[in-house]
Design an enzyme around this catalytic site. Structure first.
Site, PDB file in Angstrom:
ATOM      1  CB  ALA A 283       5.162 -50.224  80.582  1.00 45.58           C
TER       2      ALA A 283
ATOM      3  CB  CYS B 127       3.317 -50.498  94.263  1.00 38.73           C
ATOM      4  SG  CYS B 127       3.440 -51.413  92.805  1.00 38.73           S
TER       5      CYS B 127
ATOM      6  CG  ASN C  33       9.579 -49.549  86.416  1.00 38.76           C
ATOM      7  OD1 ASN C  33      10.071 -48.664  86.160  1.00 38.76           O
ATOM      8  ND2 ASN C  33       8.600 -49.986  87.259  1.00 38.76           N
TER       9      ASN C  33
ATOM     10  CB  SER D 255       6.949 -41.179  85.544  1.00 39.50           C
ATOM     11  OG  SER D 255       7.875 -41.847  85.718  1.00 39.50           O
TER      12      SER D 255
END
Lengths: 454, 454
Positions: free
Chosen positions: B17, B48, B311, B44
């Site tokens: 984010a 996952c 995102n 960044s």
């Protein structure tokens, strides 16, 4: 000639649309008289599976048959007559002329309501040799069985496929698998002309890499014959040797028998129907590959011969015939095809259609991966999106990829059907886990690029 | 303390984010001062992907990093400070207190605008041993690297995973692949409680078939410790030996440092934001796993920690911070997970949520195949749909299958987001070819069954 009460339903054509309708009517109306005339020996089969039977992927053609005529007769009490070809519809007297091809006799059959579901045949120009024994369209299971048998018995070495659409490509793969040397002839600048040429070229390249001879920008002219067999296909620039020819120039609805019936025909001779699948003649309905279809994006009628549409329109026709009113809204032109390692998918309108409709649009293409880029086994995928200028409304999508193109096109199909915009697509809560997708799905990555141009 | 002009943007948190927002602002405002404080050494990255790094599927953790701090500094002119933990936000004076953990010094940093993107941590009850060296949450790349290192160096034999959600299952698979004996403890009647139990049982069965010990309906109570290491996990009924413990009881937003800041917190302590990702305090914004999210189906705020949402909300926050107004509409709760051969996917609301909301619904489940049933390699797939009584509006979908569950859930996600009905889904022009789907896609087959009950 049998007299029936007015309640009878007569169906012409025993495949997807006809039998979907008949089955639906039977479920709602257990006692109604339902008669089906089918010109071949088969009912309710997967025509789309035929290339995979010819290739040998599926060894038993019975696997393609969902329900046999016997099953319909015995379990569903549907009076199916196979090898019965309907040659005329007399709407004034509510009767049809039937040719029992097995016993070579003709008779008239009255109907209370009539459903025409005669499907389509492979289109071929009216040239000498188009019905030669080694020239094949792929439209019925019978035709598929004939091709397979011809290959097995005659061992043809060289195949020429005329046309580079879905059937052409699937048959090219099938014939390669059977060991034939394959050529494809197409008048388009690339194969797969339901894609824009910048996407079609990927498939053209893939075809060439498989060892298929690809003749682009060449119009089919005529056949050369030897003893009633075609031995060469003549195009604008070439004469190509052929032991077997496959017609892949598109489908033509089986509606010539409706001449003088008063039933209105439209695009390419397909039957005009309303949303309930009614024709212009009372008590005459039509569904499947013999009908026109509304394109929800262009808002125009067009002609598309696809199993999905045949099943859906058959179900809608049957539901209405059984007295429950329901409307088929139309389609967005979704289609998908497998060519060896590639999945090729499209929906909505393509550039040439948008230009013809004078719709101002923007388009772009992105290359991405089918899984997170670090995830082992991830494959390349290319997405093209087309959207309306200013509004950003999605108008079309094309995907070529080595996995998961087919299901990704469905996301676009839903979006286009319901007038969603690029921003809607970017906002969309699509699934993500590294084995299945990048964190922004490729269709969203393409939307993020395209939205800058609207 | 540095004085900056009011134009400065300060970002707390350098993952999805925070860096999506910072990158977007940089693209629109090339000269703006942008400072980022990140508590770990990484920016960044794909959180996952961590289970796949721990499993050894991905051998180099750098593959998970999209852009390094150096890249952001050098290519994007974003002033990234790693190993800087923000411990306090003083909104009255528009400044934050920063702890430089590498040099162990503290300082105040003023901001013009502030974006809080501190993400989430693995939830654990306040019990003794929850910060033992062999108890791990999986929330940052740093934590993932620690787990991998611990396994490599300490060779634990027995792992206990507390919680049977996505992270629990992905970690179970990862640890199995590393040769550990794995137990999962969950208080639910089945694992994967974001599915209804009738779908969750399929995953419970799959887990057991992998040789994982599954303890259902057991609440985690406390740890047993030996020399500051946990050596057993105590549940309602059992004491389970553990050489390593993974916390999979869900995520908790990293917002405790906001106490007394005046920034309003909501569900589970997540930051309340509006559609532009603004908090209740002027010039303070928030995005990603530390914020609440609007559920478009329940119309209620809820807490969901997912990379896709992080995102998207980061991009929306960045777009607004850069002066272009844009709104994040919310999500429908789409999520997907791979467990060995199974794909597990869900979207919308599940039965227990619908009951709580007093929404009258119908639900049904069908078993189908991922390809035409005659097509070689076709796999089983089970689809459950939930729809509103009477209207037929889709409310939720759950899919468990051995292929293509992930992309099929996306069709349902689009449909649910835009309030489509079962009939809309049945009418939908989804793609079909025998290698990819039955002629009626399984989601449509389920809709055809369920529509009879509305």
């Amino acid at each position: 000639m049998t007299r029936l009460n007015d309640d009878s339903l007569v169906v012409i054509g025993g495949d997807a649309a006809g039998m979907s309708a008949a089955s639906k009517v039977r479920r709602v109306q257990p006692d109604r008289k339902i008669i089906v005339f089918e010109k071949t020996s088969y009912t309710s089969y997967s025509a789309c599976g035929i290339p995979y039977f010819i290739s040998g992927t599926i060894t038993d053609c019975d696997a393609l048959v969902r329900r046999s005529p016997e099953e319909f007769r015995n379990k569903y009490n549907i009076d199916v007559h196979t090898q019965h070809l309907v040659t005329k519809v007399d709407t004034a007297n509510k009767r049809i002329k039937v040719h029992d091809t097995e016993n070579n006799r003709e008779f008239w059959q009255e109907y209370g309501q009539l459903l025409i579901a005669t499907g389509a045949k492979a289109y071929c120009p009216d040239v000498k040799g188009n019905s030669a024994e080694n020239v094949f369209g792929i439209s019925t299971l019978r035709s598929g069985i004939r091709v397979e048998k011809y290959i097995r018995e005659n061992k043809p070495g060289k195949a020429v496929i005329i046309g580079g659409g879905y059937i052409g490509l699937e048959m090219a793969e099938a014939l390669l698998m059977r060991g034939l040397k394959v050529s494809i002839v197409t008048r388009g600048s690339q194969v797969m002309d339901t894609l824009d040429p910048d996407m079609g070229i990927k498939i053209s390249d893939a075809i060439k890499s498989l060892g298929i001879n690809l003749y682009l920008n060449e119009e089919f002219k005529h056949f050369e014959l030897d003893n009633d067999k075609v031995n060469a296909v003549v195009t604008t620039n070439n004469t190509i040797d052929a032991d077997i020819v496959i017609l892949g120039m598109g489908s033509a609805p089986n509606t010539t028998f409706l001449a003088d019936s008063g039933i209105a025909l439209g695009v390419k001779g397909a039957i005009k129907v309303n949303g309930q699948m009614q024709t212009n003649i009372p008590d005459v309905w039509a569904a499947g590959d013999c009908t026109e279809t509304l394109n929800l994006v262009s808002k125009q009628q067009f002609y598309i011969a696809l199993g999905t549409v045949a099943n859906k329109t058959g179900l809608v026709a049957g539901t209405n015939l059984a007295g429950e009113k329901i409307t088929f809204p139309g389609v967005v032109g979704t289609a998908v095809c497998k060519l060896c390692k590639y999945e090729v998918a499209r929906t909505g309108l393509q550039e040439k259609e948008l230009k013809k409709l004078n719709i101002e649009y923007v388009a772009t293409t992105i290359d991405s991966t089918t899984r997170a880029d670090y995830f082992p086994g991830n494959k390349k995928i290319t997405v093209k999106l087309l959207a309306e200028k200013n509004s950003g409304r999605l108008l079309g999508g094309q995907i070529v990829g080595e996995e998961d193109a087919a299901k990704r096109i469905d996301v676009l199909a839903v979006a286009i059907t319901h007038n969603l915009t690029l921003q809607n697509l970017i906002d969309m809560d699509l699934s993500y886990a590294p084995p299945f997708s990048p964190v922004w799905d490729p269709v969203q990555t393409c939307a993020r690029k395209l939205i800058k141009y609207i």
